[in-house]
Enzyme design. Structure first.
Site, PDB file in Angstrom:
ATOM      1  N   ASP A  76      38.559  50.217  47.359  1.00  0.00           N
ATOM      2  CA  ASP A  76      37.485  49.292  47.723  1.00  0.00           C
ATOM      3  C   ASP A  76      37.610  48.882  49.187  1.00  0.00           C
ATOM      4  OD1 ASP A  76      39.647  47.478  47.675  1.00  0.00           O
ATOM      5  OD2 ASP A  76      39.194  46.864  45.622  1.00  0.00           O
TER       6      ASP A  76
ATOM      7  N   ASN B  95      40.965  36.958  37.750  1.00  0.00           N
ATOM      8  CA  ASN B  95      39.820  36.862  36.844  1.00  0.00           C
ATOM      9  C   ASN B  95      39.583  38.164  36.075  1.00  0.00           C
ATOM     10  OD1 ASN B  95      38.809  38.516  38.837  1.00  0.00           O
ATOM     11  ND2 ASN B  95      37.043  37.229  39.346  1.00  0.00           N
TER      12      ASN B  95
ATOM     13  N   HIS C  94      39.396  41.276  37.450  1.00  0.00           N
ATOM     14  CA  HIS C  94      38.715  42.367  38.146  1.00  0.00           C
ATOM     15  C   HIS C  94      39.673  43.505  38.454  1.00  0.00           C
ATOM     16  CE1 HIS C  94      39.601  40.313  42.269  1.00  0.00           C
ATOM     17  NE2 HIS C  94      40.349  41.399  42.200  1.00  0.00           N
TER      18      HIS C  94
ATOM     19  N   GLU D 223      33.905  42.745  39.485  1.00  0.00           N
ATOM     20  CA  GLU D 223      34.069  41.365  39.042  1.00  0.00           C
ATOM     21  C   GLU D 223      33.599  41.185  37.596  1.00  0.00           C
ATOM     22  OE1 GLU D 223      35.744  39.471  40.816  1.00  0.00           O
ATOM     23  OE2 GLU D 223      35.181  39.453  42.934  1.00  0.00           O
TER      24      GLU D 223
END
Length: 240
Positions: A67, A135, A137, A142
């Site tokens: 990414d 979280n 991801h 996400e």
């Protein structure tokens, strides 16, 4: 699913670096996707150390990055591309023309995503290295991201920008968007190596590995991969 739990942070770094090294020794022309973030810094350092000590030839492999922050140049020290090149790819001697990174500076980001997917079609990934966000991801996929996406642009969740604030100096300095390899593309990798360390990751690791498969916890989809290895330290694994 293969789970490895190491006693110390140093042992965690070494174990992960050995997994990557074994892949390249077995297949020198391997295609490997590298992830940025704090979890992999020590792993990259150990990989470079193994390269020097054992004189392993990484020059034939191809490296992709998972990414990137939209709007950051690959020459920006805060970019994922810059950190991965300088932390690991340059030290282990990966040839510059064997390194592929999404063009997060492109005027047409959708075209940049399509170009990256074509490269990944040409060079199927042998080993996908992943961290996991607090979280859930993986990459910048996400919570709520559909599982069927390939490379795409996404708005970063507030939890992610908060987690990255220290590195950028302030929450407001963290880019609002990222370009990331999508979950469908990740799941097409021949092998996946998921890394997690620290008590702060223990709850999300429990949900990802033992909870329901849901877009609320993107990493939970990895339960379905036929060749998944998870390496953790004791703190990250304490709730399993």
């Amino acid at each position: 699913m293969r789970i490895i739990v190491e006693d110390t942070e140093e042992q965690f770094h070494i174990a992960a670096a050995l997994e990557v090294t074994k892949q390249v020794v077995a297949k020198p022309e391997s295609v490997i996707t590298f992830a940025g973030g704090e979890t992999t810094v020590g792993v990259h350092r150990e990989l470079a150390q193994l390269c020097r000590q054992w004189r392993i030839d990484f020059s034939k492999m191809k490296a992709f990055t998972l990414d990137e922050y939209v709007g950051l140049s690959p020459d920006d020290p805060r970019s994922v591309s810059y950190r991965i090149r300088h932390q690991v790819l340059n030290p282990i001697g990966v040839q510059s023309d064997h390194i592929y990174m999404p063009d997060s500076m492109a005027e047409d980001l959708q075209q940049a995503c399509s170009t990256y997917d074509r490269l990944l079609d040409e060079y199927p990934v042998d080993l996908e290295i992943l961290g996991i966000g607090s979280n859930g991801h993986i990459g910048f996929n996400e919570p709520g991201t559909p599982f069927h996406l390939d490379t795409h642009v996404i708005h970063l969740a507030s939890r992610t920008t908060q987690d990255k604030a220290g590195f950028f100096g302030a929450v407001g300095s963290v880019p609002e968007q990222g370009i990331t390899v999508g979950i469908r593309r990740i799941m097409r990798s021949k092998q996946i190596l998921l890394l997690a360390k620290g008590k702060g990751k223990s709850e999300i690791i429990r949900r990802a590995l033992l909870g329901p498969i849901t877009t609320d916890v993107p990493a939970s989809v990895l339960q379905l991969h036929p060749s998944l290895t998870i390496i953790m330290d004791k703190a990250a694994a304490e709730l399993l």
